[in-house]
Design a protein around this motif. Structure first.
Motif, PDB file in Angstrom:
ATOM      1  N   LYS A  33      87.020 -23.555 -16.660  1.00 28.45           N
ATOM      2  CA  LYS A  33      86.944 -24.463 -18.042  1.00 28.45           C
ATOM      3  C   LYS A  33      86.697 -23.533 -19.317  1.00 28.45           C
ATOM      4  CE  LYS A  33      86.272 -28.863 -15.852  1.00 28.45           C
ATOM      5  NZ  LYS A  33      86.423 -28.373 -14.575  1.00 28.45           N
ATOM      6  N   VAL A  34      87.423 -23.584 -20.116  1.00 26.24           N
ATOM      7  CA  VAL A  34      87.205 -22.843 -21.277  1.00 26.24           C
ATOM      8  C   VAL A  34      86.988 -23.619 -22.582  1.00 26.24           C
ATOM      9  CG1 VAL A  34      88.103 -21.016 -22.823  1.00 26.24           C
ATOM     10  CG2 VAL A  34      88.435 -20.789 -20.507  1.00 26.24           C
ATOM     11  N   THR A  35      86.143 -23.575 -23.217  1.00 27.66           N
ATOM     12  CA  THR A  35      86.044 -24.505 -24.532  1.00 27.66           C
ATOM     13  C   THR A  35      86.715 -23.845 -25.590  1.00 27.66           C
ATOM     14  OG1 THR A  35      83.711 -24.888 -23.651  1.00 27.66           O
ATOM     15  CG2 THR A  35      84.412 -25.502 -26.022  1.00 27.66           C
ATOM     16  N   VAL A  36      87.541 -24.812 -26.239  1.00 29.32           N
ATOM     17  CA  VAL A  36      88.529 -23.990 -27.262  1.00 29.32           C
ATOM     18  C   VAL A  36      87.751 -24.884 -28.674  1.00 29.32           C
ATOM     19  CG1 VAL A  36      90.406 -24.006 -28.421  1.00 29.32           C
ATOM     20  CG2 VAL A  36      90.308 -23.835 -25.960  1.00 29.32           C
ATOM     21  N   LYS A  37      87.316 -24.166 -29.427  1.00 26.26           N
ATOM     22  CA  LYS A  37      86.706 -24.775 -30.512  1.00 26.26           C
ATOM     23  C   LYS A  37      87.174 -24.184 -31.950  1.00 26.26           C
ATOM     24  CE  LYS A  37      81.717 -24.486 -31.725  1.00 26.26           C
ATOM     25  NZ  LYS A  37      80.431 -23.740 -31.860  1.00 26.26           N
ATOM     26  N   THR A  38      87.612 -25.441 -32.660  1.00 27.12           N
ATOM     27  CA  THR A  38      88.162 -25.175 -34.210  1.00 27.12           C
ATOM     28  C   THR A  38      86.979 -25.439 -35.011  1.00 27.12           C
ATOM     29  OG1 THR A  38      88.761 -27.596 -34.214  1.00 27.12           O
ATOM     30  CG2 THR A  38      90.230 -25.955 -33.263  1.00 27.12           C
ATOM     31  N   PRO A  39      87.211 -25.248 -36.233  1.00 26.62           N
ATOM     32  CA  PRO A  39      85.988 -25.720 -37.144  1.00 26.62           C
ATOM     33  C   PRO A  39      85.871 -26.887 -37.352  1.00 26.62           C
ATOM     34  CG  PRO A  39      87.408 -24.142 -38.117  1.00 26.62           C
ATOM     35  CD  PRO A  39      88.017 -24.423 -36.873  1.00 26.62           C
ATOM     36  N   LYS A  40      86.638 -27.816 -36.780  1.00 24.84           N
ATOM     37  CA  LYS A  40      86.350 -29.298 -36.802  1.00 24.84           C
ATOM     38  C   LYS A  40      86.022 -29.845 -35.458  1.00 24.84           C
ATOM     39  CE  LYS A  40      89.323 -30.223 -40.867  1.00 24.84           C
ATOM     40  NZ  LYS A  40      90.134 -29.114 -40.879  1.00 24.84           N
ATOM     41  N   ASP A  41      86.706 -29.245 -34.487  1.00 21.61           N
ATOM     42  CA  ASP A  41      86.381 -30.244 -32.976  1.00 21.61           C
ATOM     43  C   ASP A  41      86.478 -29.025 -31.992  1.00 21.61           C
ATOM     44  OD1 ASP A  41      88.976 -29.965 -32.931  1.00 21.61           O
ATOM     45  OD2 ASP A  41      89.380 -32.109 -33.211  1.00 21.61           O
ATOM     46  N   LYS A  42      86.336 -29.505 -30.963  1.00 25.87           N
ATOM     47  CA  LYS A  42      85.991 -28.793 -29.615  1.00 25.87           C
ATOM     48  C   LYS A  42      86.834 -29.287 -28.334  1.00 25.87           C
ATOM     49  CE  LYS A  42      81.622 -28.454 -28.175  1.00 25.87           C
ATOM     50  NZ  LYS A  42      80.341 -27.906 -28.142  1.00 25.87           N
ATOM     51  N   GLU A  43      87.270 -28.806 -27.685  1.00 22.46           N
ATOM     52  CA  GLU A  43      87.977 -29.309 -26.303  1.00 22.46           C
ATOM     53  C   GLU A  43      87.834 -28.287 -25.425  1.00 22.46           C
ATOM     54  OE1 GLU A  43      90.463 -32.777 -27.784  1.00 22.46           O
ATOM     55  OE2 GLU A  43      90.226 -31.842 -25.765  1.00 22.46           O
ATOM     56  N   GLU A  44      87.758 -29.143 -24.171  1.00 22.34           N
ATOM     57  CA  GLU A  44      87.564 -28.207 -22.948  1.00 22.34           C
ATOM     58  C   GLU A  44      88.817 -28.115 -22.222  1.00 22.34           C
ATOM     59  OE1 GLU A  44      83.394 -28.151 -20.810  1.00 22.34           O
ATOM     60  OE2 GLU A  44      84.879 -28.885 -19.348  1.00 22.34           O
ATOM     61  N   ILE A  45      89.297 -26.983 -21.906  1.00 23.98           N
ATOM     62  CA  ILE A  45      90.748 -26.734 -21.407  1.00 23.98           C
ATOM     63  C   ILE A  45      90.377 -25.982 -20.091  1.00 23.98           C
ATOM     64  CG2 ILE A  45      93.066 -25.726 -21.756  1.00 23.98           C
ATOM     65  CD1 ILE A  45      92.897 -26.532 -24.280  1.00 23.98           C
ATOM     66  N   ALA A  46      91.105 -26.749 -19.044  1.00 23.19           N
ATOM     67  CA  ALA A  46      91.107 -26.128 -17.592  1.00 23.19           C
ATOM     68  C   ALA A  46      92.275 -25.261 -17.732  1.00 23.19           C
ATOM     69  CB  ALA A  46      90.839 -27.074 -16.644  1.00 23.19           C
ATOM     70  N   ILE A  47      92.175 -24.048 -17.161  1.00 25.81           N
ATOM     71  CA  ILE A  47      93.336 -22.991 -17.092  1.00 25.81           C
ATOM     72  C   ILE A  47      92.915 -22.037 -16.017  1.00 25.81           C
ATOM     73  CG2 ILE A  47      92.442 -21.601 -18.685  1.00 25.81           C
ATOM     74  CD1 ILE A  47      95.888 -22.205 -19.155  1.00 25.81           C
ATOM     75  N   SER A  48      94.076 -21.624 -15.580  1.00 23.56           N
ATOM     76  CA  SER A  48      93.971 -20.647 -14.508  1.00 23.56           C
ATOM     77  C   SER A  48      93.174 -19.326 -14.892  1.00 23.56           C
ATOM     78  CB  SER A  48      95.295 -20.489 -13.992  1.00 23.56           C
ATOM     79  OG  SER A  48      95.073 -18.996 -13.256  1.00 23.56           O
ATOM     80  N   GLU A  49      92.564 -18.676 -14.327  1.00 20.19           N
ATOM     81  CA  GLU A  49      91.625 -17.603 -15.033  1.00 20.19           C
ATOM     82  C   GLU A  49      92.665 -16.326 -14.632  1.00 20.19           C
ATOM     83  OE1 GLU A  49      88.485 -16.684 -12.570  1.00 20.19           O
ATOM     84  OE2 GLU A  49      89.853 -15.708 -10.891  1.00 20.19           O
ATOM     85  N   ASP A  50      93.974 -16.411 -14.312  1.00 19.20           N
ATOM     86  CA  ASP A  50      94.959 -15.633 -14.448  1.00 19.20           C
ATOM     87  C   ASP A  50      95.780 -15.703 -15.286  1.00 19.20           C
ATOM     88  OD1 ASP A  50      94.708 -14.991 -10.685  1.00 19.20           O
ATOM     89  OD2 ASP A  50      93.488 -14.005 -12.502  1.00 19.20           O
ATOM     90  N   ALA A  51      95.525 -16.661 -16.116  1.00 15.98           N
ATOM     91  CA  ALA A  51      96.781 -17.156 -16.969  1.00 15.98           C
ATOM     92  C   ALA A  51      96.965 -16.256 -18.233  1.00 15.98           C
ATOM     93  CB  ALA A  51      96.399 -18.440 -17.512  1.00 15.98           C
ATOM     94  N   SER A  52      98.074 -16.085 -18.653  1.00 20.13           N
ATOM     95  CA  SER A  52      98.413 -15.427 -19.725  1.00 20.13           C
ATOM     96  C   SER A  52      97.850 -16.167 -21.111  1.00 20.13           C
ATOM     97  CB  SER A  52      99.718 -15.042 -20.065  1.00 20.13           C
ATOM     98  OG  SER A  52     100.446 -16.242 -20.266  1.00 20.13           O
ATOM     99  N   VAL A  53      97.774 -15.470 -22.265  1.00 18.75           N
ATOM    100  CA  VAL A  53      97.611 -16.357 -23.531  1.00 18.75           C
ATOM    101  C   VAL A  53      98.418 -17.140 -23.965  1.00 18.75           C
ATOM    102  CG1 VAL A  53      97.239 -15.860 -25.984  1.00 18.75           C
ATOM    103  CG2 VAL A  53      96.088 -14.030 -24.202  1.00 18.75           C
ATOM    104  N   THR A  54      99.825 -17.067 -23.702  1.00 20.29           N
ATOM    105  CA  THR A  54     100.726 -17.768 -24.002  1.00 20.29           C
ATOM    106  C   THR A  54     100.645 -19.145 -23.156  1.00 20.29           C
ATOM    107  OG1 THR A  54     102.215 -15.918 -24.011  1.00 20.29           O
ATOM    108  CG2 THR A  54     103.335 -18.064 -23.997  1.00 20.29           C
ATOM    109  N   GLN A  55     100.081 -19.181 -21.929  1.00 21.90           N
ATOM    110  CA  GLN A  55     100.261 -20.283 -21.013  1.00 21.90           C
ATOM    111  C   GLN A  55      98.788 -21.104 -21.773  1.00 21.90           C
ATOM    112  OE1 GLN A  55      99.776 -18.337 -17.278  1.00 21.90           O
ATOM    113  NE2 GLN A  55     101.443 -18.862 -16.927  1.00 21.90           N
ATOM    114  N   PHE A  56      97.906 -20.376 -21.948  1.00 19.22           N
ATOM    115  CA  PHE A  56      96.770 -20.891 -22.707  1.00 19.22           C
ATOM    116  C   PHE A  56      97.250 -21.873 -23.749  1.00 19.22           C
ATOM    117  CE2 PHE A  56      92.763 -22.046 -22.804  1.00 19.22           C
ATOM    118  CZ  PHE A  56      91.910 -21.282 -23.650  1.00 19.22           C
ATOM    119  N   LYS A  57      97.974 -20.927 -24.678  1.00 14.63           N
ATOM    120  CA  LYS A  57      98.247 -21.623 -26.004  1.00 14.63           C
ATOM    121  C   LYS A  57      99.067 -22.850 -25.637  1.00 14.63           C
ATOM    122  CE  LYS A  57      98.236 -17.967 -29.334  1.00 14.63           C
ATOM    123  NZ  LYS A  57      98.930 -16.985 -30.358  1.00 14.63           N
TER     124      LYS A  57
END
Lengths: 172, 494
Positions: free
Chosen positions: B26-50
């Motif tokens: 679970k990775v927290t993705v934070k923008t200056p305005k808000d924050k979301e927790e995103i579950a992703i495979s730890e082997d994922a690529s940045v593209t998938q993450f995006k």
């Protein structure tokens, strides 16, 4: 991860001698201030950088995860809105020398920027221009420096400086 | 492009939470305005993450920029490579399509008003800079004598008029101004436009723009005060900041009010204040009122609906209508801009909220402000009512007045040439006419005698026994006691 604790305190006050097992920090109390050893501090900052402490407008981390000396860091500043820097990301290199945090780190921009206090030719940040660096205190951190630089971008004298095209970096 | 730990061919980019390889972090993705927790495979690529992020944040993938530990995550990297683990935070910047830095977006909203996209000169603001300077130099002299201090500012429209032709140039400016005044939001919008800000942050440029206006040049010749203000870069900078920042303007005005009330305590300062008020402010306010419907400065002060009203500001009420019933507040003073003789009876009016200067019209002042400079200013204004209105709408007029208030010495340095006889009847008449014109149809329904009751009393107390003559004079001057006195005295050879 870290086996060696560096404590370069040279104060002639009470010293706590004795190294706790496991390489924990050796606290040396001088007078009434507690000085935290360098690596401990840097580890803390590393953790903060990974956890995203702060408002999310700056980011920092080790340049090389294997760097045991925790010297070379990378920083990122997100250009503040309503300035000419908006929507741009500025990459920086931060070098924390052996005397950190007693001594301020060296900071230089990697991404080209036109900002008062940053050398146009190589992106080196002038220590005298940034108050956090000029009046450095050991309670300051990399985050503080980055945030201060970001604040500088919002100053009237800077916020409208014409900027080089996005994506250019300093080569020297 | 790296694939995720690709032993499972089924495991393609649609993978969100389930992966046979690697565990979910679970990775927290934070923008200056808000924050979301995103579950992703730890082997994922940045593209998938995006991809996941673009779903969650409702943004396009190519708008996303991810930053971790001071490094930008490139699409080809993997999360592992950057050491992104469970519980850590990644910073996200969503690149918006329009960049305010180009001035394109914020200008489009004022396009309809200004009649041009002030950012129409797209491209770096420095280029727009020079084109603005060039354009203000030209068309500023071209249009007929519209004494418009904001001409320079309004000449943003000339950027387009270079192409469009300036048929209704004046109207355009007028429109823009009145709309600006009535709509602080638009004002602040325009102010926020980086192009405008760029311009306004350059004191030399502003000064050039202002000076380029021939009307202004005339004014400057006649009134050293104005040129003094313009030549003082510090002051210019200050006033431009003011103009740029309505909130600051408000604060500034409040400070000014305070400063003015401080002036009261200076011996003679009270009179100076009163003089200044009656000479300058009242006609201006009454002038502006007619055009804008209420005190324009209160509009500037963000008086409109929904405006954030910081509690620290106090004075928001429009000044009292000087042409209204005289009983309530200070009766109307036409502000003849003249010096006075006669004894000074200092009345005492407590400064109220609506009367911040505590001005009492009953008191006569010495001619501290009745220098030739002021007089010629008044004359200028009386000759051209438009000028007054437009001068009024310049936000930095206020600062000029402030500077004058703070430098009564400056004004008094001007040799005070026979102030009492200074204003010849012609000027006087013009002034009155102008003021009456401003008052418009706002004539009181009472008879003049009743209307000027208080003034008559004052005049009587001063020793002008001839009630008839007093009344005549008051009528002629529209209730201005000082001007009436002038008149009365002027009728005798001095």
């Amino acid at each position: 991860m870290l086996a060696h604790v560096d404590s370069k305190a040279s104060h002639s006050c009470v010293k706590l001698v004795g190294c706790p097992l496991g390489g924990g920090p050796l606290l040396i109390i001088t007078g009434n201030c507690v000085k935290v050893p360098r690596n401990f501090r840097l580890l803390e900052e590393l953790e903060e950088g990974q956890k995203g402490v702060g408002d999310g407008t700056v980011s920092w981390g080790l340049e090389d995860d294997e760097d045991m000396t925790l010297t070379r860091w990378r920083g990122m500043i997100i250009g503040p809105p309503r300035t000419i820097y908006e929507n741009r990301m500025y990459s920086l290199k931060v070098e924390c020398g052996p005397r950190y945090p007693e001594a301020p780190p060296f900071v230089r921009f990697v991404t080209k920027i036109n900002l008062n206090g940053v050398h146009n030719s190589n992106g080196v940040v002038d220590t005298r221009a940034v108050s956090a660096l000029a009046k450095w205190q050991n309670s300051y951190s990399i985050r503080v420096v980055l945030q201060e630089l970001r604040r500088l971008m919002m100053c009237k004298e800077n916020m409208k400086l014409p900027q080089p095209p996005e994506g250019q970096i300093y080569t020297n | 492009m790296e694939d995720n730990g690709g032993e499972d061919p089924v495991n393609n980019n649609n993978d969100t939470t389930v992966s046979s390889e690697g565990s979910i972090i679970k990775v927290t993705v934070k923008t200056p305005k808000d924050k979301e927790e995103i579950a992703i495979s730890e082997d994922a690529s940045v593209t998938q993450f995006k991809e996941e992020i673009s779903r969650r944040f409702k943004a396009k993938q190519d708008q996303l920029v991810l930053i971790f530990a001071g490094k930008i995550l490139k699409d080809g990297d993997s999360l592992n490579q950057h050491g992104i683990k469970d519980g850590l935070t990644v910073h996200l910047v969503i690149k918006t399509a329009h960049k305010a830095g180009d001035g394109a977006s914020s200008s489009t909203s004022c396009t309809s008003q200004v009649g041009s996209s002030s950012g129409s000169s797209s491209g770096p603001s420095s280029a727009a800079h020079s084109s603005t300077v060039g354009s203000t130099g030209g068309p500023a002299s071209a249009p007929p004598q519209t004494p418009n201090i904001l001409t320079g500012f309004g000449d943003l429209s000339s950027l387009s008029s270079m192409g469009m032709g300036s048929a209704n140039f004046m109207e355009l400016q007028q429109q823009m101004q009145s709309q600006l005044m009535s709509n602080p939001e638009m004002l602040s919008q325009i102010m926020e436009n980086p192009l405008v800000q760029n311009m306004m942050s350059n004191p030399d440029l502003m000064r050039q723009m202002i000076v380029a206006n021939p009307q202004m040049q005339q004014l400057m010749e006649r009134n050293p005060e104005i040129s003094h203000m313009l030549n003082n870069p510090e002051l210019m900078r200050q006033t431009m900041e003011l103009a740029r920042n309505p909130a600051m303007m408000q604060e500034m005005m409040r400070n000014q009010d305070r400063a003015l009330s401080n002036l009261e305590s200076i011996p003679g300062g009270y009179n100076a204040l009163r003089r200044m008020y009656t000479d300058i402010q009242e006609p201006m306010f009454s002038a502006a009122r007619d055009q804008f419907g209420n005190n324009p400065f209160s509009a500037l002060g963000g008086n409109s609906d929904g405006g954030v009203q910081p509690s620290r500001t106090e004075n928001r009420e429009p000044l009292p209508n000087p042409w209204g019933p005289p009983s309530s507040t200070n009766p109307s003073e036409g502000g003849g801009g003249t010096g006075t003789t006669g004894s000074s009876t200092t009345g005492s009016t407590n400064p109220s909220v609506s009367n911040p200067l505590g001005v009492n019209s009953a008191s006569l002042g010495n001619g501290m402000f009745s220098s030739p400079g002021m007089q010629s200013l008044m004359q200028q204004i009386s000759e051209n009512p438009q000028l007054m209105q437009n001068m009024l709408s310049a936000p930095y007029m206020r600062s000029m007045m402030q500077s004058l208030a703070q430098n009564p010495d400056m004004a008094s340095q001007n040799p005070a040439s026979s102030p009492s006889a200074g204003t010849n009847p012609a000027q006087q008449l013009m002034m009155q006419q102008m003021l009456q014109m401003f008052a418009g149809g706002n004539a009181s329904s009472q008879t003049p005698e009743v209307q000027f009751q208080q003034q008559l009393e004052q005049l009587g107390a001063m020793g002008f026994i001839n009630r008839e003559a007093n009344l005549q004079a008051l009528i002629a001057t529209g209730g201005d006691v000082n001007a009436a006195i002038e008149r009365l005295l002027g009728s005798q050879p001095s």
